[in-house]
Structures are given as C-alpha cells and as structure tokens.
Design a protein around this motif. Structure first.
Motif, short mmCIF file in Angstrom:
data_model
loop_
_atom_site.label_atom_id
_atom_site.label_comp_id
_atom_site.label_asym_id
_atom_site.label_seq_id
_atom_site.Cartn_x
_atom_site.Cartn_y
_atom_site.Cartn_z
N ALA A 105 1.24 -20.68 10.10
CA ALA A 105 2.44 -19.85 10.14
C ALA A 105 2.32 -18.75 9.09
CB ALA A 105 3.69 -20.69 9.87
N VAL A 106 3.02 -17.65 9.36
CA VAL A 106 3.09 -16.53 8.44
C VAL A 106 4.55 -16.14 8.25
CG1 VAL A 106 2.54 -14.07 8.13
CG2 VAL A 106 0.81 -15.62 9.03
N VAL A 107 4.91 -15.82 7.02
CA VAL A 107 6.21 -15.21 6.72
C VAL A 107 5.91 -13.85 6.10
CG1 VAL A 107 8.40 -15.38 5.52
CG2 VAL A 107 7.27 -17.46 6.32
N ALA A 108 6.38 -12.79 6.75
CA ALA A 108 6.10 -11.43 6.30
C ALA A 108 7.40 -10.76 5.86
CB ALA A 108 5.44 -10.63 7.43
N PHE A 109 7.52 -10.53 4.55
CA PHE A 109 8.68 -9.85 3.98
C PHE A 109 8.39 -8.35 3.88
CE2 PHE A 109 8.76 -14.16 2.28
CZ PHE A 109 10.09 -14.52 2.36
N ALA A 110 9.33 -7.52 4.36
CA ALA A 110 9.14 -6.06 4.37
C ALA A 110 7.77 -5.73 4.96
CB ALA A 110 9.30 -5.48 2.98
N PRO A 111 7.54 -6.13 6.22
CA PRO A 111 6.18 -6.07 6.77
C PRO A 111 5.81 -4.70 7.31
CG PRO A 111 7.67 -6.89 8.43
CD PRO A 111 8.50 -6.67 7.18
N SER A 112 4.55 -4.59 7.70
CA SER A 112 4.06 -3.47 8.50
C SER A 112 3.36 -4.04 9.73
CB SER A 112 3.08 -2.61 7.71
OG SER A 112 2.49 -1.63 8.57
N ASP A 113 3.49 -3.35 10.84
CA ASP A 113 2.79 -3.79 12.05
C ASP A 113 1.41 -3.16 12.17
OD1 ASP A 113 4.23 -1.32 12.46
OD2 ASP A 113 3.66 -1.43 14.57
N VAL A 114 1.06 -2.26 11.25
CA VAL A 114 -0.24 -1.60 11.26
C VAL A 114 -0.85 -1.67 9.86
CG1 VAL A 114 0.40 -0.01 13.11
CG2 VAL A 114 0.70 0.69 10.72
N VAL A 115 -2.16 -1.42 9.81
CA VAL A 115 -2.85 -1.28 8.53
C VAL A 115 -2.71 0.17 8.06
CG1 VAL A 115 -5.10 -1.32 7.39
CG2 VAL A 115 -4.51 -3.09 9.07
N TRP A 116 -2.31 0.33 6.80
CA TRP A 116 -2.13 1.66 6.24
C TRP A 116 -3.29 2.05 5.34
CZ3 TRP A 116 1.33 5.08 7.87
CH2 TRP A 116 2.44 4.59 8.60
N ALA A 117 -3.34 3.32 5.01
CA ALA A 117 -4.38 3.85 4.13
C ALA A 117 -4.20 3.32 2.72
CB ALA A 117 -4.34 5.37 4.11
N GLY A 118 -5.33 3.08 2.08
CA GLY A 118 -5.37 2.89 0.64
C GLY A 118 -5.93 4.16 0.02
N VAL A 119 -5.35 4.59 -1.07
CA VAL A 119 -5.74 5.87 -1.68
C VAL A 119 -6.52 5.60 -2.96
CG1 VAL A 119 -4.93 8.10 -2.53
CG2 VAL A 119 -3.69 6.94 -0.68
N ARG A 120 -7.74 6.08 -3.00
CA ARG A 120 -8.57 5.93 -4.19
C ARG A 120 -8.09 6.89 -5.29
NH1 ARG A 120 -12.64 6.46 -0.04
NH2 ARG A 120 -13.78 4.53 0.36
N PRO A 121 -8.54 6.67 -6.53
CA PRO A 121 -8.11 7.56 -7.63
C PRO A 121 -8.46 9.03 -7.40
CG PRO A 121 -9.06 5.56 -8.52
CD PRO A 121 -9.29 5.50 -7.04
N ASP A 122 -9.52 9.31 -6.63
CA ASP A 122 -9.88 10.70 -6.38
C ASP A 122 -9.09 11.31 -5.22
OD1 ASP A 122 -10.96 9.53 -4.12
OD2 ASP A 122 -13.04 10.10 -4.55
N GLY A 123 -8.14 10.54 -4.65
CA GLY A 123 -7.29 11.05 -3.59
C GLY A 123 -7.80 10.82 -2.19
N THR A 124 -9.04 10.35 -2.03
CA THR A 124 -9.56 10.08 -0.69
C THR A 124 -8.91 8.82 -0.13
OG1 THR A 124 -11.44 8.84 -1.59
CG2 THR A 124 -11.75 11.21 -1.15
N GLN A 125 -8.82 8.78 1.19
CA GLN A 125 -8.16 7.67 1.86
C GLN A 125 -9.18 6.77 2.56
OE1 GLN A 125 -4.63 8.66 4.18
NE2 GLN A 125 -4.50 10.67 3.18
N THR A 126 -8.90 5.49 2.48
CA THR A 126 -9.70 4.49 3.16
C THR A 126 -8.75 3.39 3.59
OG1 THR A 126 -11.64 3.02 2.99
CG2 THR A 126 -10.26 3.25 1.02
N SER A 127 -9.27 2.30 4.10
CA SER A 127 -8.41 1.21 4.54
C SER A 127 -7.93 0.36 3.36
CB SER A 127 -9.16 0.33 5.54
OG SER A 127 -8.32 -0.71 6.02
#
Length: 270
Positions: A105-127
């Motif tokens: 089972a999973v309990v998801a508080f304030a969830p997202s239905d998709v994977v969002w970008a992670g932002v590196r310190p240099d501003g580039t985006q990845t997963s």
C-alpha cells in the motif's frame, strides 16, 4: 535513518505492518511520522533521501533503489509494507509502490501524478529520480518568476504542465501498479495543485478498474497534520496555503482512512 519498533509484536517471524515514511523537499528523516506509525503498531522507518553522505546535495536524480532497499528490509520482518510520502516524497512513494513487488500500500500526501524536474545548482533540469541508473522521464519547468512574496509555486506547475502534454504523458506515474492507494490533498495547496494531481491519480486507476481512497479538504494547504503530530513550520520560504485548523482536519480524515487500511476495517456505509 531511524527505526521505531511497535509496542506490541506477536513474536512471529513475519508480523504486521512495516512502514517507510518519506519526507518532502527537505529530504530529511521524517522522525515524527515514523514514530506515530510505530505507536500504532507498525515497524516504522524513515531515511534521509538527499543531502547525506554519498547522496546528491539536492533532489535530482535520486535512485529509487534506496527506497526499494528499505522496503525489502521491512518485508523480511513484516507481513505487509506501506510507503507513506509527502510532496516530492509522495512522488518517491508512488514510484516505489509502482516498481516494487514488496509494497502492499501507498499513502501519498500532497501527491503528484507525474515525475517533475529536479534542478541542479547550475540551473539545468533533469529528473527527480533514477531507476537502474537511468533518469525517469520528467516534466520540465517553463521560465517563470514568482509574482508574490513569499512565493507560491502552484502557477509554475500549472503552466509547465500545460506547456508540454507529451512530456506529461511520458512522465505519468504508473499508479495502476499499486495494490492499495490513499491520496491526501488540500485544495488550498499553494506549492503545487496537489488536489488536481490526486484526482488525476484516481482517474488513471479508475480507467484500470482500480479503487483509490481520495481524501480532500477545501481549506487545507500543502501539509496535512496527522493526529499527534506537531505542525511543521521549517523548510524553504514559500506559501503553502491552508491553516492549522484545516491542515489538522485533513490529517484527521486521512488518519481515519489509514487506520482502516491497516486494520482491515470495512468502509463506513454512505
């Protein structure tokens, strides 16, 4: 990492629920929530998922394997395993549940239905996440400047989602692979539109013939407060929405459903 043992165990080799709690964008060890689950009979753990030794300093390209490893450890001692996550941690919980056979089972508080970008310190985006060393597909952010102070990021997520429907489809979390699922969200969430995300999760599972327990509150914000928990006030400076009363009301409603799941109690008649 922290681990809390429940007050009551039967002494059997496999016994009851194991729970892994995953905090949000702080990446912190969610000690309070793990302790709460243990007080109610679960073997409960929480881990720091970034910012620790040998980990990325921020929430980008985090290996799902670190959550899957803890699920496997809990599974060796427990009959059933639940993963409970908040915000970015809800992404991790949903993905772990979708890609790990040992999650019941999973309990998801304030969830997202998709994977969002992670932002590196240099501003580039990845997963945000990797699986088997490969970044998962993600929804990138569009250029945007918050107009308010403290900033509310909800509009950024809405604009980014509408800008790239193909990326949204590719980044959708396969929630139909999760056995049992509770999603919890406040409609006044100012961080991201978690209530909309929760409804999208339920819709996707409905298309696969699967039920989802959806717990919403019109006045609650990003952080539900479960019974017995303190209200968390630390973290990045941003607007989160809600009020203490509404966030606690949402948490109480969510806890009712979590306890029903963990005790096997039937749903109340409508």
């Amino acid at each position: 990492m922290v681990r809390f043992h429940p007050d009551r165990r039967t002494g059997r080799e496999h016994d009851g629920w194991g729970v892994l709690t995953v905090a949000g964008s702080s990446g912190r060890v969610d000690t309070g929530r793990a302790r709460l689950f243990a007080r109610h009979g679960a073997l409960a753990e929480s881990i720091r998922w970034f910012g620790g030794p040998g980990q990325n300093p921020g929430p980008w390209e985090i290996p799902l394997e670190q959550f899957r490893t803890r699920v496997a450890a809990l599974r060796r001692e427990c009959d059933r395993v639940l993963v409970a996550g908040t915000s970015f941690g809800a992404e991790a919980a949903l993905l772990t549940g979708a890609h790990t056979a040992g999650v019941d089972a999973v309990v998801a508080f304030a969830p997202s239905d998709v994977v969002w970008a992670g932002v590196r310190p240099d501003g580039t985006q990845t997963s945000h996440w990797t699986r088997a060393g490969h970044p998962l597909p993600f929804v990138p952010f569009v250029p945007w400047t918050p107009p308010d102070d403290p900033p509310s990021y909800r509009r950024l997520y809405e604009l980014s989602r509408s800008a790239d429907p193909e990326a949204v489809a590719a980044a959708a979390i396969p929630v139909e692979r999760i056995r049992a699922l509770i999603v919890v969200a406040g409609r006044d969430d100012r961080v991201w539109p978690s209530a909309t995300h929760a409804e999208a999760i339920a819709d996707r599972r409905r298309r696969h013939g699967l039920p989802t327990t959806v717990v919403l509150d019109p006045g609650a914000g990003h952080r539900a407060v479960l019974p017995g928990e303190p209200r968390v006030t630390a973290g990045a400076r941003m607007a989160r929405g809600g009020s203490e009363a509404a966030d606690r009301r949402l948490g109480a409603a969510a806890w009712d459903q979590i306890r029903r799941l963990m005790t096997g109690a039937p749903e109340p008649e409508q």
